[in-house]
Design an enzyme around this catalytic site. Structure first.
Site, PDB file in Angstrom:
ATOM      1  N   ALA A 181       0.840  -1.201   0.000  1.00  0.00           N
ATOM      2  CA  ALA A 181       0.000   0.000   0.000  1.00  0.00           C
ATOM      3  C   ALA A 181       0.871   1.246   0.000  1.00  0.00           C
ATOM      4  O   ALA A 181       0.593   2.217  -0.729  1.00  0.00           O
ATOM      5  CB  ALA A 181      -0.943  -0.004   1.195  1.00  0.00           C
ATOM      6  N   ASP A 182       1.924   1.246   0.793  1.00  0.00           N
ATOM      7  CA  ASP A 182       2.871   2.366   0.781  1.00  0.00           C
ATOM      8  C   ASP A 182       3.529   2.521  -0.586  1.00  0.00           C
ATOM      9  O   ASP A 182       3.606   3.625  -1.143  1.00  0.00           O
ATOM     10  CB  ASP A 182       3.968   2.133   1.825  1.00  0.00           C
TER      11      ASP A 182
END
Length: 409
Positions: A181-182
């Site tokens: 997600a990052d």
């Protein structure tokens, strides 16, 4: 002759830390932008201490640079500024005026207290591109929550799809092995910044970019989203298997693991023939893919037994010769020894001020005229403070010394 760069005319003021924001800034640095990374005096980016492992110097001793930090900060200049102080805030405003892009990942509303939010800075510089990265975005009921990649992987549906089947040993939700997600938020932020630059270059107009980890995690589920939206049935976990194709999964060999992706009946036939089990292609239960899917619980154990009789490399050689899609599951020793990875310059070495040299991963962006490249290692904490404030803002040695004494920089 110096290589051309795509973004050599662009300056980025990077107020981000940890991963999503620094990943975006590193992409821009690889493409030639001047990136000024701003960190807290004496402390710096949290990831500088996220070890072990740490980078080692030429004597084998640990430096202060954690390997985690090294992953997302090459090609940048590093300065330290206490932005909680009035003078530190003024330094950031002066630097923003000299920049094309500001990146930040502070909590919603935090920079507004310091007069460093977009609405304040755009009054000083209307063509500024300002990108905020948070867990949940600037709006909505969760906007003020702290966002962490692991939590977002769960909230955004990824972990409902990832992991072994619930009815098998070890079944259950599983996060990815890296902070996807990052990383994907950093990639989407890079694209958004580039689009905003294109718009600015055509119109002279800056803009605000609001990036959220949860938005990105939902968006990147791709066909799994549309499978659900079309059918109304939520997908489930299949581990390393495929819900619609058999065999399309991992198998244990006698000395490791391989992936076999037999996407049609011909490839399946070639697979079992290569394994000395041609009768499995003729069996009416396994003759077509729909039949193999229906009878996977009977077929897969037979295929597992077959694959276990040979080594990983024997299977790769056999299946590549037969035209069956396959591949090894490599550890990182094998990845960086792989001749294709070597040929594509995915490993590089740069000089480092405390370690002598540092090995890093190369950029995957291959461009014929303006190649992506890293020209400097991830910087030490505050390595370029005097240089940046002196050259860009005209601060003399007396002023710099005064600011240091009072721990403003």
């Amino acid at each position: 002759m110096q290589n051309k760069t795509a973004l050599g005319h662009i300056r980025v003021l990077d107020l981000t830390r940890v991963l999503a924001g620094p990943w975006c800034a590193q992409n821009l640095a690889d493409l030639g932008a001047e990136v000024i990374k701003v960190e807290r005096p004496l402390v710096g980016d949290d990831t500088r201490s996220w070890g072990p492992p740490y980078l080692r110097d030429e004597t084998g001793e640990n430096t202060s640079e954690a390997a985690y930090y090294l992953a997302a900060n090459r090609g940048k200049q590093a300065i330290t500024v206490d932005i909680s102080s009035d003078e530190g805030q003024q330094i950031i405003r002066e630097l923003a005026l000299q920049s094309d892009i500001v990146l930040e990942n502070y909590k919603v509303g935090q920079l507004k207290k310091y007069g460093l939010d977009y609405d304040t800075l755009k009054e000083l510089k209307p063509d500024l591109i300002y990108c905020s990265i948070t867990g949940f975005g600037q709006t909505g009921p969760y906007a003020h929550r702290a966002g962490y990649d692991f939590i977002v992987q769960g909230m955004g549906g990824f972990m409902s799809l990832t992991g072994e089947r619930d009815d098998l040993p070890g079944g259950g939700p599983q996060k990815a092995g890296v902070a996807i997600a990052d990383l994907m938020t950093g990639m989407y932020a890079t694209i958004a910044v580039m689009a905003a630059l294109s718009h600015r270059d055509r119109t002279g107009e800056g803009q605000y970019i609001d990036m959220a980890l949860l938005d990105v995690q939902v968006a990147m589920l791709a066909n799994m989203n549309t499978n659900y939206l079309a059918s109304g049935v939520a997908p489930k976990r299949w581990g390393n298997a495929h819900p619609n194709i058999v065999p399309y999964q991992t198998f244990a060999t006698s000395d490791g693991h391989i992936i076999v992706a037999a996407g049609n009946d011909s490839q399946y036939t070639k697979f079992v023939q290569a394994g000395g089990r041609p009768e499995l292609a003729d069996d009416p239960l396994y003759l077509t893919n729909p039949r193999r899917v229906a009878h996977r619980d009977q077929l897969v154990p037979l295929l597992m037994e077959m694959v276990a009789q040979k080594t990983k490399q024997e299977w790769i050689d056999l299946l590549e010769a037969a035209g069956v899609p396959c591949g090894p599951i490599n550890n990182l020793d094998e990845v960086f020894d792989n001749p294709q990875v070597v040929a594509r310059d995915m490993l590089m070495e740069l000089p480092h001020p405390s370690a002598g040299k540092v090995r890093l991963v190369g950029s995957p962006m291959k461009m014929s005229v303006t190649p992506a490249q890293a020209l400097s290692a991830p910087p030490l904490l505050g390595q370029h403070t005097s240089e940046v404030l002196g050259n860009l803002l005209g601060y003399d040695e007396e002023k710099l010394a005064n600011l240091r004494t009072r721990k403003i920089i």
